[in-house]
Design a protein around this motif. Structure first.
Motif, PDB file in Angstrom:
ATOM      1  N   ASN A   1     -14.270 -15.717   7.675  1.00 19.00           N
ATOM      2  CA  ASN A   1     -12.995 -15.853   8.378  1.00 19.00           C
ATOM      3  C   ASN A   1     -11.914 -16.526   7.542  1.00 19.00           C
ATOM      4  OD1 ASN A   1     -13.518 -14.672  10.942  1.00 19.00           O
ATOM      5  ND2 ASN A   1     -14.806 -16.421  11.442  1.00 19.00           N
ATOM      6  N   ASP A   2     -12.287 -17.052   6.378  1.00 12.22           N
ATOM      7  CA  ASP A   2     -11.337 -17.762   5.522  1.00 12.22           C
ATOM      8  C   ASP A   2     -10.388 -16.738   4.876  1.00 12.22           C
ATOM      9  OD1 ASP A   2     -10.028 -18.985   3.346  1.00 12.22           O
ATOM     10  OD2 ASP A   2     -11.670 -20.417   3.087  1.00 12.22           O
ATOM     11  N   GLU A   3      -9.127 -16.764   5.303  1.00  8.99           N
ATOM     12  CA  GLU A   3      -8.151 -15.781   4.820  1.00  8.99           C
ATOM     13  C   GLU A   3      -7.979 -15.829   3.299  1.00  8.99           C
ATOM     14  OE1 GLU A   3      -6.576 -13.291   6.410  1.00  8.99           O
ATOM     15  OE2 GLU A   3      -7.699 -13.820   8.215  1.00  8.99           O
ATOM     16  N   LYS A   4      -8.030 -17.024   2.713  1.00 16.81           N
ATOM     17  CA  LYS A   4      -7.885 -17.130   1.253  1.00 16.81           C
ATOM     18  C   LYS A   4      -9.042 -16.432   0.548  1.00 16.81           C
ATOM     19  CE  LYS A   4      -5.192 -21.352   1.151  1.00 16.81           C
ATOM     20  NZ  LYS A   4      -5.150 -22.770   0.782  1.00 16.81           N
TER      21      LYS A   4
ATOM     22  N   ASP B   1      -8.576 -12.674   0.950  1.00 17.61           N
ATOM     23  CA  ASP B   1      -7.529 -12.227   0.023  1.00 17.61           C
ATOM     24  C   ASP B   1      -8.058 -12.136  -1.406  1.00 17.61           C
ATOM     25  OD1 ASP B   1      -5.670 -11.981   2.022  1.00 17.61           O
ATOM     26  OD2 ASP B   1      -4.669 -13.883   1.598  1.00 17.61           O
ATOM     27  N   ALA B   2      -8.875 -13.123  -1.796  1.00 15.93           N
ATOM     28  CA  ALA B   2      -9.445 -13.106  -3.152  1.00 15.93           C
ATOM     29  C   ALA B   2     -10.352 -11.888  -3.330  1.00 15.93           C
ATOM     30  CB  ALA B   2     -10.215 -14.398  -3.409  1.00 15.93           C
ATOM     31  N   ILE B   3     -11.114 -11.547  -2.319  1.00 16.12           N
ATOM     32  CA  ILE B   3     -11.982 -10.358  -2.382  1.00 16.12           C
ATOM     33  C   ILE B   3     -11.132  -9.104  -2.553  1.00 16.12           C
ATOM     34  CG2 ILE B   3     -13.496  -8.905  -0.953  1.00 16.12           C
ATOM     35  CD1 ILE B   3     -14.578 -11.614   0.244  1.00 16.12           C
TER      36      ILE B   3
ATOM     37  N   GLY C   1     -10.187  -6.012  -5.906  1.00 17.54           N
ATOM     38  CA  GLY C   1     -10.362  -4.572  -5.769  1.00 17.54           C
ATOM     39  C   GLY C   1     -11.516  -4.150  -4.886  1.00 17.54           C
ATOM     40  N   MET C   2     -12.123  -5.104  -4.214  1.00 14.09           N
ATOM     41  CA  MET C   2     -13.219  -4.763  -3.309  1.00 14.09           C
ATOM     42  C   MET C   2     -12.662  -4.536  -1.905  1.00 14.09           C
ATOM     43  SD  MET C   2     -16.165  -7.425  -4.549  1.00 14.09           S
ATOM     44  CE  MET C   2     -15.152  -8.843  -4.934  1.00 14.09           C
ATOM     45  N   GLY C   3     -13.406  -3.782  -1.117  1.00 14.61           N
ATOM     46  CA  GLY C   3     -13.062  -3.622   0.278  1.00 14.61           C
ATOM     47  C   GLY C   3     -13.644  -4.773   1.076  1.00 14.61           C
ATOM     48  N   PHE C   4     -13.118  -4.965   2.274  1.00 19.68           N
ATOM     49  CA  PHE C   4     -13.656  -5.997   3.148  1.00 19.68           C
ATOM     50  C   PHE C   4     -13.696  -5.461   4.573  1.00 19.68           C
ATOM     51  CE2 PHE C   4     -13.455  -9.483   6.139  1.00 19.68           C
ATOM     52  CZ  PHE C   4     -14.448 -10.323   5.665  1.00 19.68           C
ATOM     53  N   VAL C   5     -14.849  -5.625   5.215  1.00 23.58           N
ATOM     54  CA  VAL C   5     -15.020  -5.253   6.615  1.00 23.58           C
ATOM     55  C   VAL C   5     -15.640  -6.447   7.317  1.00 23.58           C
ATOM     56  CG1 VAL C   5     -16.177  -3.726   8.252  1.00 23.58           C
ATOM     57  CG2 VAL C   5     -15.311  -2.815   6.093  1.00 23.58           C
ATOM     58  N   HIS C   6     -14.978  -6.869   8.383  1.00 22.31           N
ATOM     59  CA  HIS C   6     -15.475  -8.014   9.137  1.00 22.31           C
ATOM     60  C   HIS C   6     -16.535  -7.565  10.131  1.00 22.31           C
ATOM     61  CE1 HIS C   6     -15.408 -11.645  11.608  1.00 22.31           C
ATOM     62  NE2 HIS C   6     -14.897 -12.224  10.551  1.00 22.31           N
ATOM     63  N   LYS C   7     -17.646  -8.319  10.197  1.00 20.81           N
ATOM     64  CA  LYS C   7     -18.663  -8.068  11.221  1.00 20.81           C
ATOM     65  C   LYS C   7     -18.124  -8.567  12.547  1.00 20.81           C
ATOM     66  CE  LYS C   7     -22.592  -8.890   8.192  1.00 20.81           C
ATOM     67  NZ  LYS C   7     -23.665  -9.850   7.898  1.00 20.81           N
ATOM     68  N   GLU C   8     -18.244  -8.004  13.537  1.00 23.73           N
ATOM     69  CA  GLU C   8     -18.659  -6.735  14.031  1.00 23.73           C
ATOM     70  C   GLU C   8     -17.603  -5.695  13.663  1.00 23.73           C
ATOM     71  OE1 GLU C   8     -21.580  -6.190  15.737  1.00 23.73           O
ATOM     72  OE2 GLU C   8     -22.033  -8.279  15.348  1.00 23.73           O
ATOM     73  N   PHE C   9     -18.067  -4.557  13.228  1.00 25.20           N
ATOM     74  CA  PHE C   9     -17.172  -3.513  12.759  1.00 25.20           C
ATOM     75  C   PHE C   9     -17.458  -2.221  13.513  1.00 25.20           C
ATOM     76  CE2 PHE C   9     -20.955  -3.642  10.124  1.00 25.20           C
ATOM     77  CZ  PHE C   9     -21.409  -2.335  10.203  1.00 25.20           C
TER      78      PHE C   9
END
Length: 125
Positions: free
Chosen positions: A89-92, A95-97, A101-109
């Motif tokens: 949940n840490d926005e920083k 953002d770093a991820i 150049g990586m994708g990010f998907v939060h659980k539950e998706f």
């Protein structure tokens, strides 16, 4: 083109959900490999030809970011697309991820959200 996917996730139930999502997607799948932590994930990167990684962050033994940091320094693995699937949940940190150049998907998706992230990463390779 069939894609070999490495799922690195410590929760066996989530590995099943991720694998099922991949199998139900429009992605042409080759083999799907599973690892329960980053250390085993690195071992699998050395053993198999991987085209995409789905990686959790918080895992025992070696967490996902440590694994991805190591992979980024390895000439044969640095360009493998990765999507981080996490409760982060840490926005920083998110953002770093994304800046890496990586994708990010939060659980539950939703399946469509995960597929969209995967397709975006595969298009940009």
């Amino acid at each position: 083109m069939k894609r070999n996917v490495l799922i690195v996730e410590d929760d066996p139930t989530m590995r099943v959900v991720l694998k099922r999502t991949l199998m139900e997607s429009s992605i042409e799948l080759g083999e799907v490999y599973e690892a329960e932590n980053g250390k085993i994930g690195l071992d699998m990167l050395g053993e198999y030809d991987i085209d995409l990684m789905l990686v959790d962050i918080y895992m025992p033994v070696m967490d996902g970011m440590e694994m991805l940091d190591y992979a980024a320094e390895h000439p044969e693995w640095r360009n493998i697309p990765a999507v981080v699937v996490s409760t982060e949940n840490d926005e920083k940190r998110i953002d770093a991820i994304l800046r890496r150049g990586m994708g990010f998907v939060h659980k539950e998706f939703t399946s469509s959200l995960l597929e969209d992230q995967i397709m975006e990463k595969l298009k940009s390779e």
